[in-house]
Design an enzyme around this catalytic site. Structure first.
Site, PDB file in Angstrom:
ATOM      1  N   LYS A 125       2.552  11.402 -11.221  1.00 54.92           N
ATOM      2  CA  LYS A 125       1.676  10.510 -11.994  1.00 54.92           C
ATOM      3  C   LYS A 125       2.455   9.261 -12.362  1.00 54.92           C
ATOM      4  O   LYS A 125       3.438   9.338 -13.092  1.00 54.92           O
ATOM      5  CB  LYS A 125       1.218  11.194 -13.282  1.00 54.92           C
ATOM      6  CG  LYS A 125       0.009  12.082 -13.133  1.00 54.92           C
ATOM      7  CD  LYS A 125      -0.501  12.479 -14.513  1.00 54.92           C
ATOM      8  CE  LYS A 125      -1.742  13.318 -14.448  1.00 54.92           C
ATOM      9  NZ  LYS A 125      -2.244  13.671 -15.795  1.00 54.92           N
ATOM     10  N   HIS A 142      -1.321  16.963 -26.570  1.00 53.64           N
ATOM     11  CA  HIS A 142      -1.361  15.534 -26.246  1.00 53.64           C
ATOM     12  C   HIS A 142      -2.589  14.808 -26.784  1.00 53.64           C
ATOM     13  O   HIS A 142      -2.534  13.605 -27.022  1.00 53.64           O
ATOM     14  CB  HIS A 142      -1.267  15.323 -24.733  1.00 53.64           C
ATOM     15  CG  HIS A 142       0.150  15.432 -24.223  1.00 53.64           C
ATOM     16  ND1 HIS A 142       0.898  16.586 -24.346  1.00 53.64           N
ATOM     17  CD2 HIS A 142       0.961  14.525 -23.619  1.00 53.64           C
ATOM     18  CE1 HIS A 142       2.102  16.388 -23.819  1.00 53.64           C
ATOM     19  NE2 HIS A 142       2.166  15.150 -23.359  1.00 53.64           N
ATOM     20  N   HIS A 193       6.748   9.557 -28.756  1.00 59.27           N
ATOM     21  CA  HIS A 193       5.874  10.468 -28.022  1.00 59.27           C
ATOM     22  C   HIS A 193       6.174  11.947 -28.270  1.00 59.27           C
ATOM     23  O   HIS A 193       5.282  12.724 -28.619  1.00 59.27           O
ATOM     24  CB  HIS A 193       5.941  10.151 -26.522  1.00 59.27           C
ATOM     25  CG  HIS A 193       5.063  11.027 -25.677  1.00 59.27           C
ATOM     26  ND1 HIS A 193       3.683  10.952 -25.715  1.00 59.27           N
ATOM     27  CD2 HIS A 193       5.354  12.022 -24.803  1.00 59.27           C
ATOM     28  CE1 HIS A 193       3.171  11.849 -24.884  1.00 59.27           C
ATOM     29  NE2 HIS A 193       4.157  12.514 -24.314  1.00 59.27           N
ATOM     30  N   GLU A 232       8.767  18.338 -24.893  1.00 57.81           N
ATOM     31  CA  GLU A 232       8.113  18.617 -23.609  1.00 57.81           C
ATOM     32  C   GLU A 232       8.728  19.865 -22.960  1.00 57.81           C
ATOM     33  O   GLU A 232       8.045  20.614 -22.273  1.00 57.81           O
ATOM     34  CB  GLU A 232       8.217  17.427 -22.645  1.00 57.81           C
ATOM     35  CG  GLU A 232       7.498  16.152 -23.092  1.00 57.81           C
ATOM     36  CD  GLU A 232       5.972  16.156 -22.843  1.00 57.81           C
ATOM     37  OE1 GLU A 232       5.410  17.185 -22.420  1.00 57.81           O
ATOM     38  OE2 GLU A 232       5.350  15.097 -23.090  1.00 57.81           O
ATOM     39  N   ARG A 256       0.812  -1.236   0.000  1.00 57.85           N
ATOM     40  CA  ARG A 256       0.000   0.000   0.000  1.00 57.85           C
ATOM     41  C   ARG A 256       0.836   1.271   0.000  1.00 57.85           C
ATOM     42  O   ARG A 256       0.382   2.326   0.428  1.00 57.85           O
ATOM     43  CB  ARG A 256      -0.977   0.020   1.168  1.00 57.85           C
ATOM     44  CG  ARG A 256      -1.939  -1.166   1.174  1.00 57.85           C
ATOM     45  CD  ARG A 256      -3.079  -0.965   2.130  1.00 57.85           C
ATOM     46  NE  ARG A 256      -3.891  -2.174   2.177  1.00 57.85           N
ATOM     47  CZ  ARG A 256      -3.647  -3.206   2.989  1.00 57.85           C
ATOM     48  NH1 ARG A 256      -2.616  -3.181   3.806  1.00 57.85           N
ATOM     49  NH2 ARG A 256      -4.438  -4.256   2.966  1.00 57.85           N
ATOM     50  N   ASN A 275      -1.337  19.119 -20.869  1.00 57.55           N
ATOM     51  CA  ASN A 275      -1.688  18.217 -21.977  1.00 57.55           C
ATOM     52  C   ASN A 275      -1.664  18.903 -23.336  1.00 57.55           C
ATOM     53  O   ASN A 275      -2.130  18.326 -24.319  1.00 57.55           O
ATOM     54  CB  ASN A 275      -3.068  17.607 -21.737  1.00 57.55           C
ATOM     55  CG  ASN A 275      -3.068  16.679 -20.543  1.00 57.55           C
ATOM     56  OD1 ASN A 275      -2.096  15.970 -20.296  1.00 57.55           O
ATOM     57  ND2 ASN A 275      -4.149  16.699 -19.779  1.00 57.55           N
ATOM     58  N   GLU A 318      -5.161  17.051 -10.858  1.00 59.43           N
ATOM     59  CA  GLU A 318      -5.751  17.400 -12.145  1.00 59.43           C
ATOM     60  C   GLU A 318      -7.258  17.603 -12.093  1.00 59.43           C
ATOM     61  O   GLU A 318      -8.030  16.926 -12.754  1.00 59.43           O
ATOM     62  CB  GLU A 318      -5.399  16.363 -13.228  1.00 59.43           C
ATOM     63  CG  GLU A 318      -5.722  16.889 -14.624  1.00 59.43           C
ATOM     64  CD  GLU A 318      -5.054  16.090 -15.762  1.00 59.43           C
ATOM     65  OE1 GLU A 318      -4.028  15.457 -15.539  1.00 59.43           O
ATOM     66  OE2 GLU A 318      -5.594  16.146 -16.869  1.00 59.43           O
ATOM     67  N   ARG A 327      -4.078  21.730 -14.048  1.00 57.95           N
ATOM     68  CA  ARG A 327      -3.056  20.777 -14.472  1.00 57.95           C
ATOM     69  C   ARG A 327      -3.261  20.297 -15.907  1.00 57.95           C
ATOM     70  O   ARG A 327      -2.312  19.894 -16.586  1.00 57.95           O
ATOM     71  CB  ARG A 327      -3.022  19.583 -13.507  1.00 57.95           C
ATOM     72  CG  ARG A 327      -1.881  18.631 -13.781  1.00 57.95           C
ATOM     73  CD  ARG A 327      -1.632  17.642 -12.664  1.00 57.95           C
ATOM     74  NE  ARG A 327      -0.596  16.702 -13.083  1.00 57.95           N
ATOM     75  CZ  ARG A 327       0.118  15.946 -12.276  1.00 57.95           C
ATOM     76  NH1 ARG A 327      -0.104  15.983 -10.988  1.00 57.95           N
ATOM     77  NH2 ARG A 327       1.046  15.136 -12.732  1.00 57.95           N
TER      78      ARG A 327
END
Lengths: 364, 364
Positions: free
Chosen positions: B144, B249, B266, B186, B123, B246, B238, B242
């Site tokens: 993330k 994207h 990417h 990026e 956990r 993107n 998000e 946030r």
């Protein structure tokens, strides 16, 4: 209707306990502002599905929710990676998005599995618990969710708190006797660690609890959930205090593992484990009569208090060494001082524990 | 040595950026009070392992840490359920406990995989990132982490912040040119969404960035990480802001999916996607010249800005409809107003997007 509030700051949530609540599931989702634009996934098992899935599904549909379902096999084997992946597949194919909600309709296994799905789908979506067992009163408080790795139980999981818990007492009436009693082990445990009066209340109301008298069971679950909620709210991520909830679990998990899962079920194993803890407590200067009173309470609730002779002491000791509560090599036990009072002891002597496991095999 | 502080309350952490930092890894773990009683797991891939795994392992061992390693295949296929389970097996067999730490040594794939292992082992245990790609400056900020489901990318994961990020610039010098440039997509994106001056700085220093000049690259990564840190600290999970990260994207992911993962990598795909966003922006009343300037910046960084003719427009539109950023049926885009300024537009017209995808195929 009884309500227990679990206080966890912005992650606080209520537990609703009462009769015939599943028929009103849609209203409860409405009151908690669950999105109707996004599908809701109900996870349940084959035993619970008939008749409860229909009841919940109809209530949600009548309230305007779109419902997707995933029915898994009953029992611990559904907490596997492969079943987890299957439920994720259902979620994706059902079009669940970040505003969706996962409902766990069932006992502890379904709660753990569905909770981890909710906790990790798109990095976490909303979660609702609808427990259908006595044991689940324990697992529905505190947000611990997990699946098993083939090498160890509950190894893969997160902390993920539900939006609310809807506890329909009616579902408990059809449970097998053995499962009811096993669930009562966790109930009386909450008395043994925190509340002497409640522990004695369980003893005095053992017959009504075992026969699922609605009023008595309702109070017992409310009280059990409340005690757990207090402990969890003071230590959500188990840095210290929360460990007292593990009373009887170190020996209990070892018994489960050595007996073979399912042979001695969880509540039964921790019942024997709690007697073991009382034996340790008495030998470390606890209140005289601690063991006798503990045994009397558990026996009244229809639970075993003697370890079957066939379970090898060395194998039980070995299984304990693998338990994740052994941090950095030392042996940690939750040790009772008296009924309702325990301490966390990080230095319990290995030989004392071994002697206690032997003593647990003696008929009384 | 440069340090960027990611401000997230009690989950705040520093990013250390500099040369030859991996040799000092042990000191950094020491300074952050990582437990020496519990094993540390290093997750890396077959390409990064030689020569960097040895360097990190030796530094940790010299500082008194017990090290367990898991080397996975290079590339996106390591973000699968089965590789995740294998790494979990290594963790269990290596004796990791609740005080253990997982280190991600590698690019975005290793960071995502190891981060989800750390986020879900027992956990959640501690996590450290040691990025070895330019692209990873983006993924190492914000917590993330995720693995892929066979039906969709990044579908299974959590938010799990690292203890710290150790960014050794020396590792970037041996990267293939194509990967360096893709990572710069990026970097300049952080200028395009937040900081006009930084976007133009990337244009002016394109040659030094592409050839990995240590001082220039160090500044670029510091600035890129800083911008992302500001955005993430204002909206960790998000809920709104946030989403601006993107930019490019939505179209970019669709291009990756339709071209076949790995065909257009990417950073290249989001480069084309950002031109698409600029086209949308200009047509919705954005600053004149927006598209030309965006294209000029991306071209200078060695990135593609034209969509290959062979990629079918309908298939790209369809892939976009499956993207998880389409909430409740509406089309959401991050739309530039001018260089450095974007807005979140939840109602971008489907036909406009389709027209823009067509326009992206026109040579300029």
């Amino acid at each position: 209707m009884r309500t227990v509030d679990v206080q966890l700051g912005e992650r606080s949530y209520p537990i609703y306990i009462g009769e015939d609540l599943l028929q009103q599931a849609g209203n409860y989702l409405d009151n908690h502002h669950i999105s109707k634009q996004s599908p809701v996934l109900i996870v349940t098992d084959e035993h619970v599905a008939d008749p409860y899935l229909n009841i919940v599904e109809q209530s949600l549909t009548a309230s305007g929710f779109t419902v997707v379902t995933a029915i898994v096999g009953a029992g611990e084997q559904s907490k596997s990676m492969s079943v987890f992946e299957e439920v994720m597949t259902k979620a994706i194919q059902g079009g669940l998005d970040r505003k969706s909600t996962v409902i766990a309709l069932g006992g502890g296994v379904v709660g753990d599995l569905a909770g981890f799905v909710a906790g990790s789908y798109m990095r976490g979506i909303r979660f609702i618990q609808m427990p259908t067992s006595v044991l689940a009163h324990d697992s529905s408080v505190g947000g611990k969710v997990a699946i098993n790795h083939r090498l160890a139980k509950n190894m893969i999981g997160v902390f993920h708190q539900p939006e609310f818990v809807l506890y329909d007492l009616t579902t408990l009436q059809t449970l097998p006797k053995r499962e009811i009693n096993a669930g009562l082990a966790e109930m009386v445990k909450h008395g043994l660690i925190w509340d002497k009066e409640f522990a004695y209340w369980c003893l005095e109301h053992a017959e009504e609890l075992k026969s699922v008298d609605m009023t008595v069971m309702g109070y017992g679950l409310e009280k059990g959930c409340s005690i757990k909620a207090i402990v969890v709210s003071r230590d959500e991520r188990e840095n210290d205090l929360r460990a007292i909830l593990n009373l009887g679990h170190t020996i209990g998990h070892a018994i489960e593992a050595v007996a073979g899962y399912g042979e001695i079920i969880h509540g039964e194993a921790i019942s024997i484990g709690m007697v073991g803890s009382a034996l340790i407590g008495e030998q470390l200067g606890g209140e005289p009569g601690l063991v006798d009173t503990t045994r009397r309470m558990l026996t009244a609730l229809g639970l075993p208090t003697v370890l079957p002779e066939r379970l090898d002491t060395d194998r039980i000791m070995e299984a304990m060494m693998h338990d994740k509560k052994f941090q950095e090599g030392s042996m940690t036990f939750i040790v009772p001082k008296s009924i309702g009072v325990v301490e966390i002891n990080h230095n319990v002597d290995y030989d004392l524990v071994r002697r206690v496991v032997e003593q647990l095999k003696e008929e009384v």
